[in-house]
Enzyme design. Structure first.
Site, short mmCIF file in Angstrom:
data_model
loop_
_atom_site.label_atom_id
_atom_site.label_comp_id
_atom_site.label_asym_id
_atom_site.label_seq_id
_atom_site.Cartn_x
_atom_site.Cartn_y
_atom_site.Cartn_z
N ASP A 16 0.71 -1.14 -0.31
CA ASP A 16 -0.10 -0.47 -0.13
C ASP A 16 0.53 1.10 -0.23
O ASP A 16 1.42 1.28 1.11
CB ASP A 16 -0.87 -0.43 1.35
CG ASP A 16 -1.84 1.01 1.30
OD1 ASP A 16 -1.66 2.49 0.66
OD2 ASP A 16 -2.71 0.82 1.80
N ASN A 40 2.87 5.70 -11.78
CA ASN A 40 1.10 5.68 -12.15
C ASN A 40 0.08 5.34 -10.93
O ASN A 40 -1.13 5.62 -11.36
CB ASN A 40 1.43 4.19 -13.48
CG ASN A 40 -0.17 3.57 -13.80
OD1 ASN A 40 -1.35 4.18 -14.58
ND2 ASN A 40 -0.92 3.04 -12.52
N TYR A 79 -8.83 15.72 -6.16
CA TYR A 79 -8.66 14.89 -7.87
C TYR A 79 -7.63 15.84 -8.33
O TYR A 79 -6.39 15.31 -8.96
CB TYR A 79 -9.59 13.86 -8.38
CG TYR A 79 -9.08 13.26 -9.66
CD1 TYR A 79 -7.72 12.21 -9.19
CD2 TYR A 79 -8.99 13.77 -10.55
CE1 TYR A 79 -7.15 11.69 -10.45
CE2 TYR A 79 -8.64 13.22 -11.76
CZ TYR A 79 -7.82 11.82 -11.48
OH TYR A 79 -7.08 11.38 -12.26
N ALA A 125 -6.80 19.15 -8.34
CA ALA A 125 -5.69 19.50 -7.87
C ALA A 125 -4.56 18.22 -7.49
O ALA A 125 -3.52 18.90 -7.23
CB ALA A 125 -6.35 19.97 -6.48
N LYS A 178 -3.52 15.65 -9.31
CA LYS A 178 -2.94 15.97 -10.47
C LYS A 178 -1.57 17.28 -11.09
O LYS A 178 -0.54 17.25 -12.17
CB LYS A 178 -3.74 15.57 -11.60
CG LYS A 178 -4.25 13.92 -11.43
CD LYS A 178 -3.17 13.07 -11.52
CE LYS A 178 -3.76 11.97 -11.07
NZ LYS A 178 -2.85 10.50 -11.08
N1 NAP Z 1 -8.58 5.53 -16.41
C1 NAP Z 1 -8.36 7.39 -16.41
O1 NAP Z 1 -9.42 7.46 -17.53
C2 NAP Z 1 -7.64 8.19 -15.55
C3 NAP Z 1 -7.74 9.39 -17.02
C4 NAP Z 1 -6.91 10.47 -15.96
C5 NAP Z 1 -5.65 9.13 -15.07
N2 NAP Z 1 -5.92 8.65 -14.14
C6 NAP Z 1 -4.49 8.07 -13.83
O2 NAP Z 1 -3.85 6.79 -14.58
C7 NAP Z 1 -3.59 5.89 -13.25
C8 NAP Z 1 -3.56 4.89 -13.31
O3 NAP Z 1 -4.98 4.97 -13.52
P1 NAP Z 1 -6.29 3.70 -14.05
O4 NAP Z 1 -7.05 4.30 -15.40
O5 NAP Z 1 -5.68 2.97 -15.21
O6 NAP Z 1 -7.13 2.85 -12.25
P2 NAP Z 1 -7.35 1.71 -12.04
O7 NAP Z 1 -7.30 0.60 -13.39
O8 NAP Z 1 -8.10 2.27 -11.32
O9 NAP Z 1 -5.69 1.56 -12.03
C9 NAP Z 1 -4.53 2.18 -10.51
C10 NAP Z 1 -4.41 1.37 -9.90
O10 NAP Z 1 -3.29 1.77 -8.94
C11 NAP Z 1 -3.52 0.44 -7.69
N3 NAP Z 1 -3.44 0.91 -6.14
C12 NAP Z 1 -4.50 2.46 -5.82
N4 NAP Z 1 -4.31 2.51 -4.49
C13 NAP Z 1 -3.10 1.74 -4.33
C14 NAP Z 1 -2.26 2.25 -3.44
N5 NAP Z 1 -2.99 2.21 -1.65
N6 NAP Z 1 -1.19 1.30 -3.38
C15 NAP Z 1 -0.56 0.41 -4.30
N7 NAP Z 1 -1.40 0.78 -5.17
C16 NAP Z 1 -2.62 1.34 -5.74
C17 NAP Z 1 -4.38 -0.55 -7.63
O11 NAP Z 1 -4.22 -1.32 -7.88
P3 NAP Z 1 -4.40 -2.18 -5.67
O12 NAP Z 1 -6.25 -1.64 -5.77
O13 NAP Z 1 -4.71 -3.97 -6.10
O14 NAP Z 1 -3.38 -1.09 -4.71
C18 NAP Z 1 -4.57 -0.10 -9.77
O15 NAP Z 1 -3.93 -1.13 -10.19
C19 NAP Z 1 -4.07 6.64 -12.06
O16 NAP Z 1 -2.71 7.69 -11.53
C20 NAP Z 1 -4.74 7.87 -12.82
O17 NAP Z 1 -5.66 8.86 -11.87
C21 NAP Z 1 -6.86 7.48 -15.47
#
Ligand code: NAP
Length: 254
Positions: A64, A91, A155, A157, A159
């Site tokens: 975590d 990420n 959120y 802020a 980023k």
């Molecule tokens: N998808 C979008 O639309 C979008 C748009 C803009 C930006 N982003 C950014 O892209 C990045 C990846 O997001 P995603 O969209 O691929 O979402 P996601 O599928 O929810 O992936 C986020 C990952 O982070 C891990 N995570 C969450 N909390 C954690 C913690 N406390 N410690 C360690 N790992 C943790 C999660 O795994 P566990 O739950 O197993 O820990 C998950 O695999 C993020 O920074 C997000 O803000 C996404």
């Protein structure tokens, strides 16, 4: 689909956080397919295991990242296994709906611990290794790192802060030949909306609304983000630093 030049990252050690789903899973696989040793980090070991399926050069570490000591342990684990770290992909991150009249200190702390503090501590722990090899950091921001987002202002802020850390670290580390860039994805298929606590019906409504507002009229696929992350980290692109590349089907232009 991975479009990386063949084995471009051979001999490189890459740490990818949030590698158990979405953009992080694709990113771990893109680097592995291009020859890297990858350490994928997340809380759910079963999700990380799925990421490694068919990719023997992806190892995992369950942690975590909101725990203050986790970041150093992640980097120590990569160095113990392979003797170095060349690339850090910050990420892991979370979205949180938090209208101002529901904003709490705990809500802000939890979000910022993952979206700002953890990337900072991971960068801190990896920088001695990155300096040795002229390495690179890629931070994952969002379209909403540079656009307002009502009802999820913290959120946005968080980023925005990550984008400013990107530019500041780029200048701080440039004398050492370490490059720092960011990719700012728009709405992309992943577990993010579910992880934010939305119901299946709400997830579907948000997806449809987003697709309608995106000029290219669809949400992104994780590989469409992962390939740009690899591009910014690539040893063949050694003169780009401090940049935030928005990959969002044109959403930031609207
Ligand atoms: N998808 C979008 O639309 C979008 C748009 C803009 C930006 N982003 C950014 O892209 C990045 C990846 O997001 P995603 O969209 O691929 O979402 P996601 O599928 O929810 O992936 C986020 C990952 O982070 C891990 N995570 C969450 N909390 C954690 C913690 N406390 N410690 C360690 N790992 C943790 C999660 O795994 P566990 O739950 O197993 O820990 C998950 O695999 C993020 O920074 C997000 O803000 C996404």
């Amino acid at each position: 689909m991975n479009t990386r030049p063949h084995q471009e990252f051979t001999g490189k050690v890459v740490v990818v956080t949030g590698a158990g789903s979405g953009i992080g899973r694709s990113t771990a696989r893109v680097f592995a397919q291009a020859g890297a040793q990858v350490l994928g980090v997340g809380r759910r070991q079963h999700a990380l295991d799925e990421t490694t399926t068919g990719h023997p050069t992806i190892s995992t570490y369950a942690a975590d990242l909101r725990e203050p000591e986790a970041s150093q342990l992640v980097i120590d684990t990569a160095v113990d296994r392979w003797g170095k770290v060349d690339i850090l992909v910050n990420n892991a991150g979370a979205t949180r709906m938090m209208p101002l009249d529901q904003t709490t200190a705990t809500g802000i702390d939890e979000l910022f611990a993952l979206n700002i503090t953890a990337p900072s501590l991971l960068a801190h722990a990896s920088v001695p290794h990155l300096r040795r090899n002229g390495g690179a950091i890629v931070n994952i921001s969002s379209t909403f790192g540079h656009r307002p987002l009502p009802h999820a202002a913290h959120y946005a802020a968080s980023k925005a802060a990550l984008e400013q850390l990107t530019r500041s670290w780029a200048l701080e580390l440039a004398p050492d030949g370490v490059r720092v860039n960011a990719v700012a994805p728009g709405p992309t298929e992943s577990e993010a909306l579910t992880a934010a606590g939305l119901s299946d019906a709400d997830v579907e409504a948000v997806k449809q609304d987003e697709a309608a507002r995106i000029p290219l009229r669809r949400r992104g696929e994780p590989d469409e983000i992962a390939n740009w992350i690899a591009q910014l980290a690539s040893p063949s692109h050694t003169w780009i630093t401090g940049q935030v590349l928005t990959v969002d089907g044109g959403l930031a232009l609207t």
